[in-house]
Write an enzyme that holds these catalytic residues in place. Structure first.
Site, mmCIF file in Angstrom:
data_model
loop_
_atom_site.group_PDB
_atom_site.id
_atom_site.type_symbol
_atom_site.label_atom_id
_atom_site.label_comp_id
_atom_site.label_asym_id
_atom_site.label_seq_id
_atom_site.Cartn_x
_atom_site.Cartn_y
_atom_site.Cartn_z
ATOM 1 N NE ARG A 8 -2.750 0.182 3.570
ATOM 2 C CZ ARG A 8 -3.990 0.596 3.428
ATOM 3 N NH1 ARG A 8 -4.843 -0.104 2.718
ATOM 4 N NH2 ARG A 8 -4.396 1.720 3.986
ATOM 5 N NE ARG B 116 5.146 9.139 -4.178
ATOM 6 C CZ ARG B 116 4.554 9.464 -3.042
ATOM 7 N NH1 ARG B 116 5.239 10.017 -2.069
ATOM 8 N NH2 ARG B 116 3.270 9.260 -2.903
ATOM 9 N NE ARG C 107 -2.329 -6.798 15.924
ATOM 10 C CZ ARG C 107 -1.770 -7.155 17.081
ATOM 11 N NH1 ARG C 107 -2.046 -8.333 17.637
ATOM 12 N NH2 ARG C 107 -0.940 -6.331 17.693
ATOM 13 N NE ARG D 182 -1.680 4.998 12.958
ATOM 14 C CZ ARG D 182 -2.072 4.524 11.784
ATOM 15 N NH1 ARG D 182 -1.399 4.790 10.697
ATOM 16 N NH2 ARG D 182 -3.139 3.763 11.694
ATOM 17 C CD GLU E 248 -3.699 4.192 15.509
ATOM 18 O OE1 GLU E 248 -4.002 5.375 15.253
ATOM 19 O OE2 GLU E 248 -3.584 3.317 14.641
ATOM 20 C CE1 TYR F 82 -5.296 -1.582 6.210
ATOM 21 C CE2 TYR F 82 -3.510 -3.022 5.566
ATOM 22 C CZ TYR F 82 -3.950 -1.842 6.124
ATOM 23 O OH TYR F 82 -3.024 -0.936 6.590
ATOM 24 C CG ASP G 268 -7.451 2.706 1.644
ATOM 25 O OD1 ASP G 268 -7.124 2.644 2.836
ATOM 26 O OD2 ASP G 268 -6.656 2.533 0.706
HETATM 27 N N1 UDP Z 1 4.240 0.461 7.899
HETATM 28 C C1 UDP Z 1 5.520 0.426 8.416
HETATM 29 N N2 UDP Z 1 6.063 1.571 8.906
HETATM 30 C C2 UDP Z 1 5.403 2.749 8.927
HETATM 31 C C3 UDP Z 1 4.107 2.793 8.397
HETATM 32 C C4 UDP Z 1 3.560 1.632 7.894
HETATM 33 O O1 UDP Z 1 6.144 -0.611 8.452
HETATM 34 O O2 UDP Z 1 5.974 3.759 9.417
HETATM 35 C C5 UDP Z 1 3.659 -0.797 7.382
HETATM 36 C C6 UDP Z 1 2.859 -1.531 8.446
HETATM 37 O O3 UDP Z 1 3.006 -2.912 8.238
HETATM 38 C C7 UDP Z 1 1.445 -1.096 8.156
HETATM 39 C C8 UDP Z 1 1.451 -1.042 6.636
HETATM 40 O O4 UDP Z 1 2.741 -0.539 6.326
HETATM 41 O O5 UDP Z 1 0.504 -1.997 8.663
HETATM 42 C C9 UDP Z 1 0.381 -0.165 6.034
HETATM 43 O O6 UDP Z 1 0.520 1.143 6.561
HETATM 44 P P1 UDP Z 1 -0.679 2.207 6.545
HETATM 45 O O7 UDP Z 1 -0.125 3.504 7.030
HETATM 46 O O8 UDP Z 1 -1.323 2.191 5.203
HETATM 47 O O9 UDP Z 1 -1.634 1.588 7.636
HETATM 48 P P2 UDP Z 1 -3.037 2.108 8.217
HETATM 49 O O10 UDP Z 1 -3.034 3.618 8.131
HETATM 50 O O11 UDP Z 1 -4.089 1.424 7.400
HETATM 51 O O12 UDP Z 1 -2.994 1.621 9.628
#
Ligand code: UDP
Length: 375
Positions: free
Chosen positions: A173, A177, A250, A281, A301, A349, A351
């Site tokens: 996802r 870049r 989860r 986060r 979180e 999973y 959006d």
């Molecule tokens: N992820 C990571 N480091 C980060 C952010 C995301 O390893 O700093 C990985 C982690 O496995 C996460 C996945 O990327 O579950 C998808 O991240 P996203 O931010 O899309 O998750 P969401 O916002 O759906 O919780």
């Protein structure tokens, strides 16, 4: 005999609310119930001290689908928020998702060409040696050092499993870049509803009978009898009494603080990627709105195991769970009174834009009406 309602809709999240709204517009009588004391599911925002607080985590709308963007904009104007977050790893701040500035911070790399050469040097050209595990996939994309800083700790906290046991699609996802663009999403349309998401749900459910604090399972027989059809957006395994076993998921735990300072972290989202920090986060809600209110509100979180009673946030779409889910889905196919959908019901999973598209697709199918639902 005709029942009291055409549709009973269990859950007032995006999927349930759109179904209720569109079916009502087409003349069907709907009853919507939710076990929580508010509408909006996990998109729910509540105002505290003039700040929109995302009670169940930040939700940034992003889509490439112009139809869906126009559809959701009928219910609220959106601001022009673009998601730019930062990573804190061992008290150092990094640019993320991985981009040219990240590579500069770690390797001193300046140009896209140098960046490409660096990432190419990590590639194992023998693809037969690479499994589909998240760990193998990402190390092959960005190397071990970046994996260690950005991915391993965060992902293992988030999913409660080692990265070599997780499927790579979880991480695909996120963009990687070779430019200085550090926007989290690639999509053309992005934003946050001005004044929060709850307003959207109030509009959608206006004039529809909604019963809050009402758990379908407390009165299943009654609810099954008052409506022709049931649209259920909760846990599909519970709906079928766990007859094929429990689906793993989860959950999240949020700890919110109101602080007497104007800015805590200078950005909406700071990811803590080290395994030593227990939360994944911190979000600072006011930055989604950019309104400069006095004071600030932050939410830590934490990712936790789904125990069947806490809230569902993420499905664990490995083979074992997908097989269980498919067995439940087959049961639903046998019963034309029941429809199970949404991110939770569909065990996907996905959006918000995809959830909206799925709901509209269902409405079109059910009403036999291929028409534009924009009016
Ligand atoms: N992820 C990571 N480091 C980060 C952010 C995301 O390893 O700093 C990985 C982690 O496995 C996460 C996945 O990327 O579950 C998808 O991240 P996203 O931010 O899309 O998750 P969401 O916002 O759906 O919780």
């Amino acid at each position: 005999m005709n029942k009291q309602y055409d549709y009973l809709i269990v859950g007032t999240g995006l999927f349930g609310s759109i179904c209720a709204h569109e079916f009502s517009k087409s003349g069907y009588k709907c009853l919507v119930i939710d076990k929580r004391n508010h509408i909006g599911g996990n998109c729910y925002t509540e105002k505290i001290d003039d700040i929109n607080v995302y009670k169940y985590g930040g939700h940034i709308f992003h889509t490439n689908d112009e139809y869906i963007w126009k559809y959701i904009n009928k219910y609220s104007k959106f601001n022009n928020y673009q998601h730019h977050l930062k990573v804190n790893y061992n008290n150092k701040i990094y640019s993320f998702p991985i981009n040219l500035f990240t590579l500069y911070q770690i390797y001193g790399i300046i140009t896209p060409e140098e960046a490409k050469n660096k990432l190419d040097s990590f590639r194992n050209n023998n693809i037969f040696n690479i499994s589909n595990s998240l760990e193998d996939w990402i190390i092959n994309q960005v190397g071990r050092e970046l994996y260690q800083i950005f991915i391993k700790g965060y992902t293992e906290k988030q999913w409660g499993k080692p990265c070599n046991e997780l499927p790579s699609n979880i991480i695909k996802r996120i963009p990687i870049r070779l430019t200085y663009n550090d926007c989290y999403y690639n999509e053309k349309y992005q934003g946050i509803p001005i004044d929060g998401y709850t307003k959207i749900f109030n509009k959608m459910l206006n004039n529809i009978e909604v019963r809050l604090n009402t758990d379908y399972f407390d009165n299943k027989d009654y609810f099954d009898n008052i409506s022709d059809k049931i649209i259920f957006t909760g846990n599909i395994d519970k709906f079928y009494n766990y007859q094929y076993g429990k689906l793993e998921y989860r959950s999240l735990y949020f700890h919110t603080q109101i602080l007497p300072i104007n800015d805590f972290q200078g950005v909406t989202t700071m990811n803590y990627t080290s395994a030593d920090v227990p939360y994944t986060r911190i979000i600072e809600h006011k930055h989604f709105d950019n309104k400069n209110q006095n004071g600030t509100i932050i939410t830590y979180e934490y990712s936790t195991e789904g125990d069947g009673n806490n809230d569902f946030y993420y499905p664990i779409n490995d083979d074992k769970n997908n097989n269980i889910y498919n067995a439940y889905k087959d049961l639903t196919k046998l019963n034309n009174r029941v429809i199970i959908g949404g991110r939770i019901g569909g065990y996907i999973y996905c959006d918000m834009d995809k959830t909206i598209a799925n709901a509209l697709e269902l409405v079109r199918k059910e009403t036999g009406c291929p028409k534009n639902l924009m009016n």
